[in-house]
Design a protein around this motif. Structure first.
Motif, mmCIF file in Angstrom:
data_model
loop_
_atom_site.group_PDB
_atom_site.id
_atom_site.type_symbol
_atom_site.label_atom_id
_atom_site.label_comp_id
_atom_site.label_asym_id
_atom_site.label_seq_id
_atom_site.Cartn_x
_atom_site.Cartn_y
_atom_site.Cartn_z
ATOM 1 N N ALA A 97 0.858 -1.187 0.000
ATOM 2 C CA ALA A 97 0.000 0.000 0.000
ATOM 3 C C ALA A 97 0.893 1.236 0.000
ATOM 4 C CB ALA A 97 -0.879 -0.026 1.249
ATOM 5 N N ASN A 98 0.562 2.197 -0.818
ATOM 6 C CA ASN A 98 1.294 3.468 -0.889
ATOM 7 C C ASN A 98 0.337 4.601 -0.567
ATOM 8 O OD1 ASN A 98 3.927 2.584 -2.096
ATOM 9 N ND2 ASN A 98 2.584 1.893 -3.748
ATOM 10 N N LEU A 99 0.771 5.501 0.286
ATOM 11 C CA LEU A 99 -0.036 6.686 0.597
ATOM 12 C C LEU A 99 0.730 7.934 0.181
ATOM 13 C CD1 LEU A 99 -2.310 8.337 2.003
ATOM 14 C CD2 LEU A 99 -1.175 7.880 4.170
ATOM 15 N N TYR A 100 0.197 8.625 -0.835
ATOM 16 C CA TYR A 100 0.771 9.901 -1.292
ATOM 17 C C TYR A 100 -0.002 10.987 -0.544
ATOM 18 C CZ TYR A 100 2.269 6.784 -5.068
ATOM 19 O OH TYR A 100 2.807 5.745 -5.795
ATOM 20 N N ARG A 101 0.680 11.615 0.456
ATOM 21 C CA ARG A 101 -0.049 12.512 1.350
ATOM 22 C C ARG A 101 -0.492 13.781 0.647
ATOM 23 N NH1 ARG A 101 4.983 11.962 5.239
ATOM 24 N NH2 ARG A 101 5.849 11.854 3.123
ATOM 25 N N TRP A 109 11.135 6.457 -10.881
ATOM 26 C CA TRP A 109 11.146 5.497 -11.987
ATOM 27 C C TRP A 109 11.626 4.127 -11.503
ATOM 28 C CZ3 TRP A 109 8.753 6.262 -16.334
ATOM 29 C CH2 TRP A 109 8.603 7.554 -16.833
ATOM 30 N N HIS A 110 10.897 3.096 -11.814
ATOM 31 C CA HIS A 110 11.293 1.733 -11.444
ATOM 32 C C HIS A 110 10.484 0.724 -12.252
ATOM 33 C CE1 HIS A 110 7.557 2.146 -9.238
ATOM 34 N NE2 HIS A 110 7.506 0.825 -9.163
ATOM 35 N N SER A 111 10.919 -0.540 -12.157
ATOM 36 C CA SER A 111 10.113 -1.664 -12.639
ATOM 37 C C SER A 111 9.943 -2.587 -11.452
ATOM 38 C CB SER A 111 10.820 -2.441 -13.736
ATOM 39 O OG SER A 111 11.235 -1.578 -14.760
ATOM 40 N N ASP A 112 8.831 -3.263 -11.406
ATOM 41 C CA ASP A 112 8.633 -4.264 -10.351
ATOM 42 C C ASP A 112 9.156 -5.585 -10.899
ATOM 43 O OD1 ASP A 112 7.245 -2.692 -8.241
ATOM 44 O OD2 ASP A 112 5.992 -2.225 -9.964
ATOM 45 N N ASP A 113 10.490 -5.685 -10.904
ATOM 46 C CA ASP A 113 11.110 -6.823 -11.595
ATOM 47 C C ASP A 113 11.974 -7.645 -10.645
ATOM 48 O OD1 ASP A 113 13.086 -4.989 -11.181
ATOM 49 O OD2 ASP A 113 13.790 -4.918 -13.245
ATOM 50 N N THR A 131 -7.159 11.794 -8.263
ATOM 51 C CA THR A 131 -6.563 11.124 -9.424
ATOM 52 C C THR A 131 -5.036 11.235 -9.396
ATOM 53 O OG1 THR A 131 -8.542 11.551 -10.707
ATOM 54 C CG2 THR A 131 -6.533 11.116 -11.955
ATOM 55 N N ARG A 132 -4.385 10.110 -9.658
ATOM 56 C CA ARG A 132 -2.918 10.031 -9.715
ATOM 57 C C ARG A 132 -2.481 9.844 -11.163
ATOM 58 N NH1 ARG A 132 -3.563 5.991 -7.448
ATOM 59 N NH2 ARG A 132 -2.194 4.520 -8.418
ATOM 60 N N ARG A 133 -1.338 10.388 -11.483
ATOM 61 C CA ARG A 133 -0.802 10.212 -12.835
ATOM 62 C C ARG A 133 0.261 9.150 -12.806
ATOM 63 N NH1 ARG A 133 2.747 14.565 -14.984
ATOM 64 N NH2 ARG A 133 3.328 13.445 -16.877
ATOM 65 N N ARG A 168 9.461 0.984 -17.554
ATOM 66 C CA ARG A 168 9.561 1.507 -16.193
ATOM 67 C C ARG A 168 8.346 2.401 -15.943
ATOM 68 N NH1 ARG A 168 14.775 4.366 -14.885
ATOM 69 N NH2 ARG A 168 14.424 5.496 -16.822
ATOM 70 N N HIS A 169 8.034 2.626 -14.685
ATOM 71 C CA HIS A 169 6.901 3.511 -14.398
ATOM 72 C C HIS A 169 7.190 4.375 -13.165
ATOM 73 C CE1 HIS A 169 5.982 -0.386 -12.397
ATOM 74 N NE2 HIS A 169 5.522 0.344 -11.416
ATOM 75 N N CYS A 170 6.462 5.473 -13.047
ATOM 76 C CA CYS A 170 6.627 6.368 -11.899
ATOM 77 C C CYS A 170 5.336 7.140 -11.646
ATOM 78 C CB CYS A 170 7.776 7.357 -12.142
ATOM 79 S SG CYS A 170 7.411 8.640 -13.337
ATOM 80 N N ILE A 182 -4.293 6.949 -2.233
ATOM 81 C CA ILE A 182 -3.775 5.638 -1.843
ATOM 82 C C ILE A 182 -3.786 4.735 -3.063
ATOM 83 C CG2 ILE A 182 -4.326 3.516 -0.544
ATOM 84 C CD1 ILE A 182 -5.079 5.171 1.820
ATOM 85 N N ASN A 183 -2.752 3.923 -3.153
ATOM 86 C CA ASN A 183 -2.651 2.932 -4.204
ATOM 87 C C ASN A 183 -2.343 1.593 -3.526
ATOM 88 O OD1 ASN A 183 0.174 1.809 -5.572
ATOM 89 N ND2 ASN A 183 -1.628 1.737 -6.849
ATOM 90 N N LEU A 184 -3.071 0.572 -3.910
ATOM 91 C CA LEU A 184 -2.811 -0.775 -3.372
ATOM 92 C C LEU A 184 -2.346 -1.642 -4.529
ATOM 93 C CD1 LEU A 184 -6.156 -1.268 -1.363
ATOM 94 C CD2 LEU A 184 -3.959 -0.508 -0.453
ATOM 95 N N PHE A 186 -1.541 -5.294 -5.515
ATOM 96 C CA PHE A 186 -1.619 -6.704 -5.152
ATOM 97 C C PHE A 186 -0.616 -7.482 -5.989
ATOM 98 C CE2 PHE A 186 -5.473 -4.888 -3.659
ATOM 99 C CZ PHE A 186 -5.778 -5.603 -2.509
ATOM 100 N N ARG A 187 0.145 -8.353 -5.312
ATOM 101 C CA ARG A 187 1.240 -9.080 -5.966
ATOM 102 C C ARG A 187 1.238 -10.529 -5.530
ATOM 103 N NH1 ARG A 187 5.688 -4.738 -6.213
ATOM 104 N NH2 ARG A 187 4.401 -2.881 -6.101
ATOM 105 N N LEU A 188 1.878 -11.375 -6.322
ATOM 106 C CA LEU A 188 2.108 -12.768 -5.919
ATOM 107 C C LEU A 188 3.609 -12.952 -5.787
ATOM 108 C CD1 LEU A 188 1.001 -15.603 -5.330
ATOM 109 C CD2 LEU A 188 1.221 -16.097 -7.760
#
Ligand SMILES: O=C(O)CCC(=O)C(=O)O
Ligand SMILES: [Mn+2]
Length: 197
Positions: A97-101, A109-113, A131-133, A168-170, A182-184, A186-188
């Motif tokens: 979970a991410n909270l952007y206050r 910038w990253h990849s979930d790799d 809304t988030r970009r 990559r994304h940011c 907030i962004n959640l 979900f991952r395995l």
């Protein structure tokens, strides 16, 4: 959305506006938010947002030089996990979970790799609050324009295929006045004990 070298699709109204609003309030208060530390370019820094990691006990996550032990699922996160699993016919054992206050919070910038996610992870990202970009850029192909996706409350974005290998994304900072978001994701995660060294 069809992208070269990856898959991205969106269910813009996965949650109703009311449900998304209630969840934002509930999770802002109920989750154990922390400012995580991460190693970046040889220096330890604090993440420019708050985070919380929940999941099955064996879903340990190695991320930017630190290992995170998951907290046990809360009732509302477990309920969301089940709804998302049923909708996508996929299994998830953890959620970051991410909270952007405010607009000054961001994600670089990253990849979930990470290896623990496997080569073609399915990551389901639920958005709450303003809304988030999300911006995506191909790692090598300069001819491809970056992709800009506005993520409104209640939207479920799914990243899959080879997206994390090639893109990559940011989430950039914004000067626009914005409330908490907030962004959640979900991952395995493959449990450590099951990993091939
Ligand atoms: O807030 C977002 O949409 C980005 C989240 C993300 O990329 C992540 O948690 O890895
Ligand atoms: Mn990510």
């Amino acid at each position: 959305m069809s992208l070269p070298d990856g898959m991205l699709y969106q269910l813009p109204q996965f949650l109703s506006v009311d449900d998304a609003g209630n969840l934002l309030t509930n999770l802002t208060e109920a989750l154990a938010w922390q400012q995580h530390r991460l190693w970046l370019f040889g220096r330890e820094r604090l993440t420019p947002r708050l985070c919380a990691w929940y999941g099955d006990a064996d879903a340990r996550y190695a991320y930017s030089g630190q290992a995170l032990d998951p907290l046990p699922w809360t009732a509302s996160l477990e309920d969301l996990r089940q709804r998302i699993e049923a909708t996508l016919a996929c299994r998830f054992n953890s959620v970051l979970a991410n909270l952007y206050r405010d607009g000054a919070d961001s994600m670089g910038w990253h990849s979930d790799d990470e290896a623990s996610l496997g080569p073609e992870p399915v990551i389901a990202s639920l958005s709450l609050g303003d809304t988030r970009r999300l911006v995506l850029k191909h790692r090598r192909r300069a001819d491809l324009a970056s992709v800009d996706i506005p993520l409104a409350a209640g939207s479920l974005l799914v990243m899959a295929g080879r997206l994390q290998t090639h893109w990559r994304h940011c989430v950039p900072k914004t000067r626009r006045p914005v409330g908490p978001r907030i962004n959640l994701t979900f991952r395995l995660i493959t449990p450590v004990a099951a990993r091939i060294p």
